[in-house]
Design an enzyme around this catalytic site. Sequence first.
Site, PDB file in Angstrom:
ATOM      1  N   GLY A  49      -5.099  -5.889   8.840  1.00 39.05           N
ATOM      2  CA  GLY A  49      -5.352  -4.505   9.259  1.00 39.05           C
ATOM      3  C   GLY A  49      -6.101  -4.352  10.574  1.00 39.05           C
ATOM      4  O   GLY A  49      -5.871  -5.079  11.541  1.00 39.05           O
ATOM      5  N   ILE A  50      -7.011  -3.388  10.566  1.00 41.10           N
ATOM      6  CA  ILE A  50      -7.758  -3.024  11.776  1.00 41.10           C
ATOM      7  C   ILE A  50      -8.615  -4.204  12.265  1.00 41.10           C
ATOM      8  O   ILE A  50      -8.711  -4.465  13.462  1.00 41.10           O
ATOM      9  CB  ILE A  50      -8.653  -1.793  11.465  1.00 41.10           C
ATOM     10  CG1 ILE A  50      -7.778  -0.593  11.090  1.00 41.10           C
ATOM     11  CG2 ILE A  50      -9.559  -1.463  12.632  1.00 41.10           C
ATOM     12  CD1 ILE A  50      -8.523   0.576  10.440  1.00 41.10           C
ATOM     13  N   SER A 174     -15.518   6.491   8.245  1.00 37.51           N
ATOM     14  CA  SER A 174     -14.268   7.241   8.091  1.00 37.51           C
ATOM     15  C   SER A 174     -14.563   8.731   8.142  1.00 37.51           C
ATOM     16  O   SER A 174     -15.677   9.174   7.837  1.00 37.51           O
ATOM     17  CB  SER A 174     -13.639   6.911   6.743  1.00 37.51           C
ATOM     18  OG  SER A 174     -12.590   7.823   6.458  1.00 37.51           O
ATOM     19  N   TYR A 199     -15.588   6.231  -2.730  1.00 38.35           N
ATOM     20  CA  TYR A 199     -15.254   5.781  -1.372  1.00 38.35           C
ATOM     21  C   TYR A 199     -15.958   6.678  -0.345  1.00 38.35           C
ATOM     22  O   TYR A 199     -16.582   6.183   0.602  1.00 38.35           O
ATOM     23  CB  TYR A 199     -13.739   5.815  -1.166  1.00 38.35           C
ATOM     24  CG  TYR A 199     -13.311   5.428   0.241  1.00 38.35           C
ATOM     25  CD1 TYR A 199     -13.394   4.096   0.676  1.00 38.35           C
ATOM     26  CD2 TYR A 199     -12.816   6.369   1.140  1.00 38.35           C
ATOM     27  CE1 TYR A 199     -13.003   3.736   1.957  1.00 38.35           C
ATOM     28  CE2 TYR A 199     -12.418   6.021   2.426  1.00 38.35           C
ATOM     29  CZ  TYR A 199     -12.512   4.704   2.830  1.00 38.35           C
ATOM     30  OH  TYR A 199     -12.121   4.344   4.117  1.00 38.35           O
TER      31      TYR A 199
HETATM   32  N1  LIG Z   1      -6.678   2.540   7.009  1.00 35.62           N
HETATM   33  C1  LIG Z   1      -7.210   3.744   7.180  1.00 35.62           C
HETATM   34  O1  LIG Z   1      -6.494   4.776   7.222  1.00 35.62           O
HETATM   35  C2  LIG Z   1      -8.676   3.900   7.350  1.00 35.62           C
HETATM   36  C3  LIG Z   1      -9.552   2.815   7.315  1.00 35.62           C
HETATM   37  N2  LIG Z   1     -10.900   3.002   7.446  1.00 35.62           N
HETATM   38  C4  LIG Z   1     -11.828   1.866   7.363  1.00 35.62           C
HETATM   39  O2  LIG Z   1     -11.395   0.832   8.205  1.00 35.62           O
HETATM   40  C5  LIG Z   1     -11.873  -0.432   7.710  1.00 35.62           C
HETATM   41  C6  LIG Z   1     -10.739  -1.452   7.738  1.00 35.62           C
HETATM   42  O3  LIG Z   1      -9.738  -1.028   6.844  1.00 35.62           O
HETATM   43  P1  LIG Z   1      -8.190  -1.384   6.977  1.00 35.62           P
HETATM   44  O4  LIG Z   1      -7.964  -2.402   8.008  1.00 35.62           O
HETATM   45  O5  LIG Z   1      -7.455  -0.104   7.032  1.00 35.62           O
HETATM   46  O6  LIG Z   1      -7.947  -1.971   5.511  1.00 35.62           O
HETATM   47  P2  LIG Z   1      -7.413  -3.384   4.973  1.00 35.62           P
HETATM   48  O7  LIG Z   1      -7.362  -3.251   3.504  1.00 35.62           O
HETATM   49  O8  LIG Z   1      -6.190  -3.753   5.717  1.00 35.62           O
HETATM   50  O9  LIG Z   1      -8.587  -4.379   5.393  1.00 35.62           O
HETATM   51  C7  LIG Z   1      -9.798  -4.418   4.684  1.00 35.62           C
HETATM   52  C8  LIG Z   1     -10.438  -5.758   4.885  1.00 35.62           C
HETATM   53  O10 LIG Z   1     -11.657  -5.777   4.126  1.00 35.62           O
HETATM   54  C9  LIG Z   1     -11.688  -6.987   3.384  1.00 35.62           C
HETATM   55  N3  LIG Z   1     -12.529  -6.916   2.207  1.00 35.62           N
HETATM   56  C10 LIG Z   1     -12.383  -6.135   1.107  1.00 35.62           C
HETATM   57  N4  LIG Z   1     -13.315  -6.442   0.203  1.00 35.62           N
HETATM   58  C11 LIG Z   1     -14.073  -7.434   0.727  1.00 35.62           C
HETATM   59  C12 LIG Z   1     -15.159  -8.206   0.266  1.00 35.62           C
HETATM   60  N5  LIG Z   1     -15.660  -8.059  -0.965  1.00 35.62           N
HETATM   61  N6  LIG Z   1     -15.684  -9.149   1.077  1.00 35.62           N
HETATM   62  C13 LIG Z   1     -15.181  -9.353   2.297  1.00 35.62           C
HETATM   63  N7  LIG Z   1     -14.128  -8.688   2.780  1.00 35.62           N
HETATM   64  C14 LIG Z   1     -13.580  -7.737   2.003  1.00 35.62           C
HETATM   65  C15 LIG Z   1     -10.228  -7.239   3.019  1.00 35.62           C
HETATM   66  O11 LIG Z   1     -10.031  -8.583   2.594  1.00 35.62           O
HETATM   67  P3  LIG Z   1      -8.739  -8.988   1.682  1.00 35.62           P
HETATM   68  O12 LIG Z   1      -7.547  -8.920   2.586  1.00 35.62           O
HETATM   69  O13 LIG Z   1      -9.062 -10.358   1.207  1.00 35.62           O
HETATM   70  O14 LIG Z   1      -8.671  -7.977   0.578  1.00 35.62           O
HETATM   71  C16 LIG Z   1      -9.581  -6.922   4.357  1.00 35.62           C
HETATM   72  O15 LIG Z   1      -9.712  -8.010   5.217  1.00 35.62           O
HETATM   73  C17 LIG Z   1     -12.426  -0.143   6.318  1.00 35.62           C
HETATM   74  O16 LIG Z   1     -13.831  -0.105   6.380  1.00 35.62           O
HETATM   75  C18 LIG Z   1     -11.888   1.234   5.981  1.00 35.62           C
HETATM   76  O17 LIG Z   1     -12.738   1.952   5.113  1.00 35.62           O
HETATM   77  C19 LIG Z   1     -11.428   4.246   7.685  1.00 35.62           C
HETATM   78  C20 LIG Z   1     -10.606   5.338   7.755  1.00 35.62           C
HETATM   79  C21 LIG Z   1      -9.180   5.266   7.571  1.00 35.62           C
HETATM   80  C1  LIG Z   2      -1.095  14.462   3.497  1.00 34.92           C
HETATM   81  C2  LIG Z   2      -0.750  14.197   4.941  1.00 34.92           C
HETATM   82  C3  LIG Z   2      -1.188  13.099   5.620  1.00 34.92           C
HETATM   83  C4  LIG Z   2      -1.948  12.074   4.881  1.00 34.92           C
HETATM   84  C5  LIG Z   2      -3.241  11.801   5.030  1.00 34.92           C
HETATM   85  C6  LIG Z   2      -3.887  10.725   4.339  1.00 34.92           C
HETATM   86  C7  LIG Z   2      -3.217  10.077   3.220  1.00 34.92           C
HETATM   87  C8  LIG Z   2      -5.093  10.300   4.791  1.00 34.92           C
HETATM   88  C9  LIG Z   2      -5.780   9.154   4.317  1.00 34.92           C
HETATM   89  C10 LIG Z   2      -6.957   8.803   4.845  1.00 34.92           C
HETATM   90  C11 LIG Z   2      -7.689   7.620   4.519  1.00 34.92           C
HETATM   91  C12 LIG Z   2      -7.064   6.508   3.816  1.00 34.92           C
HETATM   92  C13 LIG Z   2      -8.965   7.543   4.922  1.00 34.92           C
HETATM   93  C14 LIG Z   2      -9.779   6.417   4.769  1.00 34.92           C
HETATM   94  O1  LIG Z   2     -10.936   6.407   5.084  1.00 34.92           O
HETATM   95  C15 LIG Z   2      -0.795  12.825   7.045  1.00 34.92           C
HETATM   96  C16 LIG Z   2       0.097  11.608   7.048  1.00 34.92           C
HETATM   97  C17 LIG Z   2      -1.970  12.560   7.936  1.00 34.92           C
HETATM   98  C18 LIG Z   2      -0.066  14.001   7.701  1.00 34.92           C
HETATM   99  C19 LIG Z   2       0.811  14.700   6.804  1.00 34.92           C
HETATM  100  C20 LIG Z   2       0.080  15.229   5.606  1.00 34.92           C
END
Ligand SMILES: NC(=O)C1=CN([C@@H]2O[C@H](COP(=O)(O)OP(=O)(O)OC[C@H]3O[C@@H](n4cnc5c(N)ncnc54)[C@H](OP(=O)(O)O)[C@@H]3O)[C@@H](O)[C@H]2O)C=CC1
Ligand SMILES: CC1=C(/C=C/C(C)=C/C=C/C(C)=C/C=O)C(C)(C)CCC1
Length: 315
Positions: A49-50, A174, A199
């Site tokens: 991921g990120i 987030s 969360y």
């Molecule tokens: N994706 C999104 O839309 C959003 C993401 N975020 C934030 O961005 C950050 C990255 O998320 P994203 O890349 O999307 O998610 P991913 O699930 O792709 O990545 C999460 C990472 O965290 C690791 N992780 C989870 N639990 C543990 C643990 N106990 N110890 C060490 N590592 C751990 C995972 O490891 P493993 O692969 O082994 O599970 C993975 O490497 C997070 O903090 C998330 O809350 C915020 C807003 C929106």
């Molecule tokens: C409903 C909806 C959406 C979904 C939003 C979601 C599912 C957001 C998830 C946010 C997360 C995972 C935050 C983590 O911190 C879009 C695609 C934006 C646009 C169309 C309407």
Amino acid sequence: MLVVVGSGVVALILRLMSPHIRKYASGGVCMSTARLDGQTALITGANTGIGKETAMDLAARGARVILACRDVEKGEEAAAEIRARVGGAQVEVRELDLADTYSIRAFAQRFLREVSHLHILINNAGVMMCPYMKTADGFEMHLGVNHLGHFLLTFLLIGVLKRSAPSRIIVISSLAHYFGWIRFHDLHSQGSYNSGLAYCQSKLANVLFTRELARKLTGLNVTVNSVHPGTVRSDLVRHSTLMSLVFALFSIFLKTPQEGAQTSIYCAVAEELHSITGKHFSDCAPASVAPQGRCDETARRLWDVSCDLLGIEWD
Ligand SMILES: NC(=O)C1=CN([C@@H]2O[C@H](COP(=O)(O)OP(=O)(O)OC[C@H]3O[C@@H](n4cnc5c(N)ncnc54)[C@H](OP(=O)(O)O)[C@@H]3O)[C@@H](O)[C@H]2O)C=CC1
Ligand SMILES: CC1=C(/C=C/C(C)=C/C=C/C(C)=C/C=O)C(C)(C)CCC1
């Protein structure tokens, strides 16, 4: 019949609009060309991921990047991919399970033995909407991994960050923090559990931690800022069938992990942020914080409770 034709029309419109939607959804881009030669960066949850995309970028800028992952095998796969895509990349994998304070302490001990400087710490790892689970130390999983695990890690590494100043800490929070509040009376959701709210609470804790830490680090040339990466197509939604479905259906509206990494990268490298601290960013620009994330009293109380839970003293 009407439904079939309607869906066809919607699909066609989406297809035609796709380049424009993608352009809008991709969000801000880090335009800095800053190099990081001689600098060391540590990224938690960097195997996917990120985090992986952030690691890729920082490695391409010449940094030594340490991928702190709970699954070393997955971490090595990510490191191999980074080495294949970035010539001369200096990437290393270390084991870190944020759901276990023993693992965090072991990680920090080894890190401090083997690495003399740390210029960029990115608290990126996260878990979202998992079923009710506790960490090895009995903390609710979201609070334990997303907040307390990173709190302890930062505490253990703050000395090396200070010695390496100027240095930066980036906390991945987030927009979800807007929907959270700190339930001091039931921090670990033992009374009632809602995975979404748990969360949101942990992401609000990230913002409050950033605020209080920035205050404590004033004048030390160690900055700390929080980030909303955008809505990013990643493994984060793995625990929620509904969210996985929404992500699949609306994937065109979501950022790729590379796009989602831009604000983390921006906060880590942008020259203009060298003295900016205690702020929240999204799309490579300052972003607003919810009122409950701007409350100094709550930030201080959460700090004290976190220290108590972790058995540490951090003034
Ligand atoms: N994706 C999104 O839309 C959003 C993401 N975020 C934030 O961005 C950050 C990255 O998320 P994203 O890349 O999307 O998610 P991913 O699930 O792709 O990545 C999460 C990472 O965290 C690791 N992780 C989870 N639990 C543990 C643990 N106990 N110890 C060490 N590592 C751990 C995972 O490891 P493993 O692969 O082994 O599970 C993975 O490497 C997070 O903090 C998330 O809350 C915020 C807003 C929106
Ligand atoms: C409903 C909806 C959406 C979904 C939003 C979601 C599912 C957001 C998830 C946010 C997360 C995972 C935050 C983590 O911190 C879009 C695609 C934006 C646009 C169309 C309407």
